[in-house]
Design a protein around this motif. Structure first.
Motif, mmCIF file in Angstrom:
data_model
loop_
_atom_site.group_PDB
_atom_site.id
_atom_site.type_symbol
_atom_site.label_atom_id
_atom_site.label_comp_id
_atom_site.label_asym_id
_atom_site.label_seq_id
_atom_site.Cartn_x
_atom_site.Cartn_y
_atom_site.Cartn_z
ATOM 1 N N ASP A 48 -2.922 6.117 0.937
ATOM 2 C CA ASP A 48 -3.422 6.739 -0.281
ATOM 3 C C ASP A 48 -4.130 5.730 -1.161
ATOM 4 O O ASP A 48 -5.182 5.993 -1.713
ATOM 5 C CB ASP A 48 -2.271 7.379 -1.063
ATOM 6 C CG ASP A 48 -1.556 8.436 -0.249
ATOM 7 O OD1 ASP A 48 -1.577 8.341 0.993
ATOM 8 O OD2 ASP A 48 -0.978 9.361 -0.845
ATOM 9 N N GLU A 49 -3.509 4.569 -1.306
ATOM 10 C CA GLU A 49 -4.177 3.517 -2.058
ATOM 11 C C GLU A 49 -3.570 2.173 -1.706
ATOM 12 O O GLU A 49 -2.425 2.089 -1.275
ATOM 13 C CB GLU A 49 -4.085 3.760 -3.564
ATOM 14 C CG GLU A 49 -2.662 3.841 -4.052
ATOM 15 C CD GLU A 49 -2.584 4.145 -5.540
ATOM 16 O OE1 GLU A 49 -3.625 4.055 -6.193
ATOM 17 O OE2 GLU A 49 -1.497 4.459 -6.032
ATOM 18 N N VAL A 50 -4.396 1.151 -1.918
ATOM 19 C CA VAL A 50 -3.938 -0.200 -1.665
ATOM 20 C C VAL A 50 -3.557 -0.807 -2.996
ATOM 21 O O VAL A 50 -4.253 -0.629 -3.987
ATOM 22 C CB VAL A 50 -5.041 -1.013 -0.970
ATOM 23 C CG1 VAL A 50 -4.750 -2.487 -1.037
ATOM 24 C CG2 VAL A 50 -5.204 -0.553 0.458
ATOM 25 N N ALA A 61 4.705 -2.463 2.806
ATOM 26 C CA ALA A 61 4.167 -3.806 2.657
ATOM 27 C C ALA A 61 3.840 -4.349 4.041
ATOM 28 O O ALA A 61 4.628 -4.210 4.977
ATOM 29 C CB ALA A 61 5.178 -4.714 1.958
ATOM 30 N N VAL A 62 2.652 -4.919 4.148
ATOM 31 C CA VAL A 62 2.286 -5.540 5.411
ATOM 32 C C VAL A 62 2.071 -7.031 5.137
ATOM 33 O O VAL A 62 1.375 -7.406 4.193
ATOM 34 C CB VAL A 62 1.036 -4.871 6.036
ATOM 35 C CG1 VAL A 62 -0.147 -4.881 5.093
ATOM 36 C CG2 VAL A 62 0.672 -5.520 7.352
ATOM 37 N N PRO A 63 2.725 -7.898 5.900
ATOM 38 C CA PRO A 63 2.554 -9.340 5.682
ATOM 39 C C PRO A 63 1.100 -9.747 5.931
ATOM 40 O O PRO A 63 0.473 -9.265 6.875
ATOM 41 C CB PRO A 63 3.487 -9.978 6.717
ATOM 42 C CG PRO A 63 3.842 -8.901 7.675
ATOM 43 C CD PRO A 63 3.690 -7.606 6.973
ATOM 44 N N PHE A 71 0.842 -1.199 0.000
ATOM 45 C CA PHE A 71 0.000 0.000 0.000
ATOM 46 C C PHE A 71 0.870 1.239 0.000
ATOM 47 O O PHE A 71 2.022 1.213 0.439
ATOM 48 C CB PHE A 71 -1.009 -0.001 1.158
ATOM 49 C CG PHE A 71 -0.410 -0.022 2.538
ATOM 50 C CD1 PHE A 71 0.035 -1.195 3.100
ATOM 51 C CD2 PHE A 71 -0.319 1.159 3.277
ATOM 52 C CE1 PHE A 71 0.579 -1.214 4.386
ATOM 53 C CE2 PHE A 71 0.213 1.152 4.564
ATOM 54 C CZ PHE A 71 0.657 -0.041 5.116
ATOM 55 N N ASN A 72 0.275 2.285 -0.520
ATOM 56 C CA ASN A 72 1.032 3.486 -0.838
ATOM 57 C C ASN A 72 0.686 4.609 0.139
ATOM 58 O O ASN A 72 -0.477 4.944 0.316
ATOM 59 C CB ASN A 72 0.632 3.872 -2.279
ATOM 60 C CG ASN A 72 1.338 5.102 -2.765
ATOM 61 O OD1 ASN A 72 1.798 5.926 -1.973
ATOM 62 N ND2 ASN A 72 1.415 5.246 -4.075
ATOM 63 N N VAL A 73 1.676 5.138 0.821
ATOM 64 C CA VAL A 73 1.439 6.302 1.667
ATOM 65 C C VAL A 73 2.250 7.467 1.119
ATOM 66 O O VAL A 73 3.466 7.482 1.202
ATOM 67 C CB VAL A 73 1.765 6.040 3.159
ATOM 68 C CG1 VAL A 73 0.875 4.941 3.707
ATOM 69 C CG2 VAL A 73 3.199 5.696 3.392
ATOM 70 N N CYS A 104 9.833 -1.357 -1.740
ATOM 71 C CA CYS A 104 8.889 -1.177 -0.641
ATOM 72 C C CYS A 104 9.549 -1.490 0.692
ATOM 73 O O CYS A 104 10.560 -2.179 0.766
ATOM 74 C CB CYS A 104 7.648 -2.040 -0.840
ATOM 75 S SG CYS A 104 7.945 -3.782 -0.639
ATOM 76 N N ALA A 105 8.953 -0.931 1.720
ATOM 77 C CA ALA A 105 9.437 -1.150 3.078
ATOM 78 C C ALA A 105 8.462 -2.084 3.781
ATOM 79 O O ALA A 105 7.262 -1.851 3.797
ATOM 80 C CB ALA A 105 9.517 0.177 3.825
ATOM 81 N N LEU A 106 8.991 -3.147 4.331
ATOM 82 C CA LEU A 106 8.170 -4.171 4.952
ATOM 83 C C LEU A 106 7.988 -3.832 6.437
ATOM 84 O O LEU A 106 8.958 -3.587 7.152
ATOM 85 C CB LEU A 106 8.879 -5.520 4.779
ATOM 86 C CG LEU A 106 8.150 -6.796 5.124
ATOM 87 C CD1 LEU A 106 6.889 -6.947 4.292
ATOM 88 C CD2 LEU A 106 9.091 -7.982 4.886
#
Lengths: 287, 158
Positions: free
Chosen positions: A230-232, A149-151, A141-143, A264-266
């Protein structure tokens, strides 16, 4: 047009900078940031020392007995410092912070050999979340341009962002948007971008309506917190070796690692929730 | 009769609700003495920033606290619906300026939820809880904690 284009370029530049700082963080360089972040960290971040203590192994036996609360808090900067100094090898004594020098001159030799032995493998292992051992899936998802990234194992749901359903709470931090009623439960919703992005990038988020860009709320930690975004985006499957995992040196504890391929950052959800719950200073997320 | 039994283990409290910046707040009815229309508030030189001034309430001087400032909300000019709620808090009588006063609601104890604390802002200590009222959320304020002990003393010594 050209103005907005320039803005876009600036923005992506800022994001690139931030992402590379995340990567640097993960990769444990960032020596130049060392001083600022230590200054901030030494007086707050109540729960950080516990984690680092576990990771850095050596100070634990001695320090837990000999040091007082205050010293324990100072421990993290000390141990990270030792870490960074390791490549040059073996002489942390002169630069180790005052607290440690004063209180325990004897245990000093101890940290060094153990750190040296474990520096390559041990810290990484200890600090990785459970789900990171085998193949896993994560949702992107975008901020404000930064991809997080969320597991999936830690994801509880995604709901529409609806300002009507948010009750703003008085006197709260700027990143705290308010309470959202979700299936009868009041979930605190956080403007993720304003929490994790560095000041430079964050400045662009303040406008007439700083929440206009939001579209979804990502529910994490048993639905205890909502991360507005902002968006998934898509769901990706990752192998553990595709991720640059954080090391003990990592400043941002919510950052489990970075995935270069997806830029992306996890997120380490538990650490993120702990930081929120511990009312850690905002700097704990950004530094 | 079942109602009486229910109220024994689920006591009902009454709350005066008011509006500030489109959010609805509640304070315990027992702590509210009266509600006044907007009157002239005399500024006090050197008073702390959260004090709007003093009013003359039938011969007694009452300090009026700027609740918008306290709650970190934008300022707003008083209008016809602006009210001063006279409350007993911190062992004294003070007034708080609110946008408008709504009604008195009954809340059962199990309707009151704790408000999760997020962020480091200490000022949110005065939020006692929240309660869902249909679509909207009522924010319950503990007026005793509206100011810190030092601040109450400061107000008392005005």
């Amino acid at each position: 047009m050209s103005k907005s284009e320039k803005q876009l370029v600036d923005q992506s530049q800022a994001l690139d900078d931030f992402f590379s700082s995340l990567m640097r963080d993960v990769e444990a360089y960032a020596e130049e940031e060392q001083h600022d972040s230590q200054a901030i960290r030494s007086d707050d971040l109540p729960s950080a020392p516990a984690v680092v203590q576990a990771e850095s192994v050596s100070p634990k036996p001695v320090m837990s007995e000999t040091t007082s609360q205050q010293d324990v808090q100072l421990e993290e900067p000390v141990s990270t410092k030792i870490f960074e100094q390791l490549p040059p090898v073996v002489e942390p004594e002169p630069e180790v912070s005052v607290a440690e020098v004063e209180i325990q001159p004897e245990p000093e030799p101890e940290p060094e050999p153990k750190h040296e032995a474990g520096i390559e493998s041990a810290p990484e292992k200890v600090s990785r979340p459970d789900w990171s051992e085998s193949e896993f899936q994560a949702m992107l998802f975008n901020v404000a341009g930064l991809m997080l990234a969320v597991p999936l194992v830690d994801l509880n749901g995604v709901v529409e962002w609806d300002p009507e359903k948010i009750t703003e709470m008085p006197g709260h931090a700027e990143f705290y948007l308010g309470l959202m009623n979700h299936l009868g439960v009041n979930v605190p919703v956080i403007d993720t971008a304003r929490l994790v992005l560095p000041p430079k990038k964050r400045q662009e988020l303040t406008g007439d309506d700083p929440t206009a860009r939001l579209s979804r709320v990502v529910l994490i930690h048993d639905g205890q917190y909502g991360l507005a975004c902002d968006e998934v985006s898509e769901v990706i499957t990752l192998q553990p070796d595709e991720v640059r995992w954080r090391t003990a040196r990592t400043q941002r504890r919510w950052l489990a690692g970075t995935v270069v391929e997806h830029m992306c950052a996890l997120i380490d959800v538990n650490a993120f929730a702990d930081l929120l719950a511990s009312r850690a200073p905002v700097s704990a997320f950004r530094e | 009769m079942s109602q009486a039994a229910q109220s024994a283990n689920d006591p009902v409290t009454q709350w005066v609700t008011f509006f500030l910046d489109n959010e609805k707040y509640g304070i315990k009815v027992m702590q509210v003495q009266e509600v006044l229309r907007m009157t002239e508030i005399a500024p006090v030189p050197g008073a702390p920033h959260y004090v709007l001034g003093i009013i003359n309430l039938r011969g007694n001087v009452v300090t009026v606290i700027d609740s918008r400032k306290r709650f970190g909300l934008p300022e707003q000019e008083p209008d016809d619906s602006t009210r001063i709620v006279i409350i007993e808090a911190g062992d004294q009588v003070v007034g708080i300026l609110v946008d408008s006063v709504a009604e008195v609601v009954d809340l059962r104890a199990n309707e009151i939820e704790t408000a999760p604390n997020v962020g480091t802002d200490e000022s949110s200590k005065y939020i006692q809880g929240v309660s869902s009222q249909g679509e909207e959320l009522l924010i319950l304020v503990d007026v005793d904690k509206l100011l810190s002990d030092e601040e109450w003393q400061e107000v008392a010594s005005l």
